[in-house]
Motif scaffolding. Structure first.
Motif, PDB file in Angstrom:
ATOM      1  N   MET A   1     -15.493 -37.765 -32.532  1.00  0.00           N
ATOM      2  CA  MET A   1     -15.787 -39.109 -32.031  1.00  0.00           C
ATOM      3  C   MET A   1     -16.067 -40.042 -33.205  1.00  0.00           C
ATOM      4  N   ASP A  49     -24.612 -41.539 -28.100  1.00  0.00           N
ATOM      5  CA  ASP A  49     -23.355 -41.631 -27.357  1.00  0.00           C
ATOM      6  C   ASP A  49     -23.045 -40.313 -26.650  1.00  0.00           C
ATOM      7  N   ALA A  50     -23.277 -39.204 -27.324  1.00  0.00           N
ATOM      8  CA  ALA A  50     -23.055 -37.904 -26.705  1.00  0.00           C
ATOM      9  C   ALA A  50     -24.042 -37.668 -25.567  1.00  0.00           C
ATOM     10  N   ASP A  51     -25.298 -38.095 -25.739  1.00  0.00           N
ATOM     11  CA  ASP A  51     -26.286 -37.923 -24.679  1.00  0.00           C
ATOM     12  C   ASP A  51     -25.916 -38.747 -23.454  1.00  0.00           C
ATOM     13  N   PHE A  52     -25.416 -39.960 -23.681  1.00  0.00           N
ATOM     14  CA  PHE A  52     -24.967 -40.793 -22.567  1.00  0.00           C
ATOM     15  C   PHE A  52     -23.811 -40.115 -21.837  1.00  0.00           C
ATOM     16  N   GLU A  53     -22.855 -39.617 -22.611  1.00  0.00           N
ATOM     17  CA  GLU A  53     -21.686 -38.956 -22.017  1.00  0.00           C
ATOM     18  C   GLU A  53     -22.094 -37.708 -21.235  1.00  0.00           C
ATOM     19  N   ASP A  54     -23.050 -36.953 -21.770  1.00  0.00           N
ATOM     20  CA  ASP A  54     -23.424 -35.659 -21.184  1.00  0.00           C
ATOM     21  C   ASP A  54     -24.559 -35.750 -20.181  1.00  0.00           C
ATOM     22  N   ARG A  55     -25.058 -36.955 -19.922  1.00  0.00           N
ATOM     23  CA  ARG A  55     -26.217 -37.134 -19.032  1.00  0.00           C
ATOM     24  C   ARG A  55     -27.404 -36.286 -19.509  1.00  0.00           C
ATOM     25  N   ARG A 219     -27.557 -43.017 -18.347  1.00  0.00           N
ATOM     26  CA  ARG A 219     -27.170 -41.617 -18.234  1.00  0.00           C
ATOM     27  C   ARG A 219     -27.964 -40.710 -19.171  1.00  0.00           C
ATOM     28  N   THR A 357     -14.437 -48.411 -25.333  1.00  0.00           N
ATOM     29  CA  THR A 357     -14.572 -47.036 -25.806  1.00  0.00           C
ATOM     30  C   THR A 357     -15.967 -46.809 -26.381  1.00  0.00           C
ATOM     31  N   SER A 358     -16.285 -45.533 -26.616  1.00  0.00           N
ATOM     32  CA  SER A 358     -17.566 -45.192 -27.225  1.00  0.00           C
ATOM     33  C   SER A 358     -17.545 -45.337 -28.737  1.00  0.00           C
ATOM     34  N   ARG A 364     -21.773 -49.093 -23.313  1.00  0.00           N
ATOM     35  CA  ARG A 364     -22.965 -48.314 -22.970  1.00  0.00           C
ATOM     36  C   ARG A 364     -24.140 -49.244 -22.696  1.00  0.00           C
TER      37      ARG A 364
END
Length: 397
Positions: A1, A49-55, A219, A357-358, A364
């Motif tokens: 990413m 960003d990963a935490d947002f994507e992964d909830r 998220r 995009t992220s 976000r």
């Protein structure tokens, strides 16, 4: 990413504008700002960003935030920092610059759960819970909103009845931050004497928390449905200091105050991302920043950002002076969330297709701000509060 989102632009690079109003803050206030900014950039930004994507709610940061001193930092004593309102506001701004989920966590923990105990709890309740919550050794949540209407707490259906020497709690709450990870829940319920607050420890029989997992916003945070089915509590579970909606409303105003500052952090990051991209992306043979329409957008965003920050400072100074009114909080919440969202949307247009995009933080922040716009009072509710203050006439249904 790609990690463009963490390569932040310092918008104070325009010294003639002083967009961050640095001259308005005392050394102590600036020290809180800088300490929280450093923490977010080191501990939150690299994974957000990963935490947002992964909830994913990164629970291990809770004790770190306690050590930082930001949990209940406006409260005096009991292990709390006792910081000024402006210092707390600047902490909220820096937390939300990283992600609204983390300012939300600090708001739920400190402005809602801890404020309820500090304002309305017994000395025993304060001594039991406030030091643990301030240190991040315990997590708290605050249950007021119900499934059938968050903006109408007078129609609350959750009840607490006396049964012998105990209280028995029945009902449901919705959109309760941290409900599934909380060690103690502050729950507001109707009693024969009016609305009262109750401390419900995790694991109490009849109390269940179910995470809401289909969110497209916040998220990296946790929101839950809470259910109470014959949940039996001892007599000393009730907050003795208040009866009526004045209790929860006083806590909501603490959280709304933090939002006024926090959303300016999200706005700052969106503005910074757009400015940086406009300087480096070339179209029609020149930098995007050289186009007049781009400069119009940047100018409008910069003006609204600085106006929002100045409004937050004004409201913070009033709060520190003990002169802040609920209607003034509504002015700040309504304006600053609305303008932060407008800044995010305008920034997205400068970023073009890449803005969705992220690679950039803008979508976000935009998604998170939609939740912030709704909770702690919708635009409509705050407009009616302001309208009442200006005209002297109530227009609530």
């Amino acid at each position: 990413m790609t990690t463009i989102a963490t390569a932040r632009t310092d918008i104070s690079a325009a010294p003639t504008l002083d967009l961050d109003c640095a001259h308005l803050f005392t050394p102590e206030e600036a020290a809180w700002r800088d300490k929280v900014r450093a923490f977010t950039r080191e501990r939150i930004a690299p994974t957000v960003d990963a935490d947002f994507e992964d909830r994913h709610f990164r629970r291990e940061l809770v004790r770190e935030l306690g050590a930082l001193g930001v949990l209940g930092m406006h409260i005096q004593g009991y292990g709390c920092a006792g910081a000024s309102a402006v210092s707390y506001g600047l902490a909220c701004l820096e937390l939300e610059a990283a992600d609204s989920a983390w300012r939300t966590f600090v708001s739920v923990q400190g402005s809602l759960a801890m404020s309820a105990i500090a304002k309305w709890g017994s000395e025993e309740q304060k001594a039991r819970w406030l030091p643990e919550l301030a240190a991040g050794r315990a997590i708290g949540c605050f249950g007021l909103t119900e499934p059938d209407g968050g903006s109408d707490p007078k129609s609350m259906r959750t009840t607490a009845r006396r049964e012998g020497g105990d209280w028995v709690l029945d009902g449901a709450k919705r959109w309760i931050g941290l409900g599934s990870v909380a060690d103690v829940a502050v729950i507001w319920a109707n009693t024969e004497d009016g609305v009262r607050g109750f401390l419900v420890p995790a694991g109490t029989p009849g109390f269940t928390a179910t995470e809401i997992t289909n969110k497209l916003s916040l998220r990296a945070s946790i929101q839950c449905d809470l259910a109470f089915d014959g949940c039996r509590l001892p007599a000393d579970a009730v907050l003795p200091g208040v009866t009526g909606l004045r209790g929860p409303f006083s806590c909501l105003n603490e959280a709304r105050y933090g939002i006024i500052w926090g959303v300016m952090g999200a706005a700052r990051e969106c503005l910074g991302a757009a400015v940086e991209r406009s300087r480096t992306r070339r179209v029609f043979g020149k930098a995007l920043a050289e186009l007049q329409l781009t400069q119009q957008k940047v100018a409008d965003m910069a003006v609204e950002y600085q106006k929002g920050l100045l409004l937050a400072v004004h409201i913070g100074r009033l709060k520190d002076a003990g002169a802040l009114t609920p209607a003034q909080i509504s002015v700040g919440k309504l304006n600053n969330v609305r303008e932060a969202l407008s800044i995010a949307r305008t920034a997205r247009t400068i970023l073009g297709g890449d803005g969705v995009t992220s690679d950039f933080p803008v979508m976000r922040h935009m998604a998170n701000l939609e939740s912030v716009r709704t909770y702690e009072g919708t635009d409509e509710v705050h407009a009616l509060v302001i309208g009442h203050a200006v005209t002297g006439h109530r227009a609530f249904a």
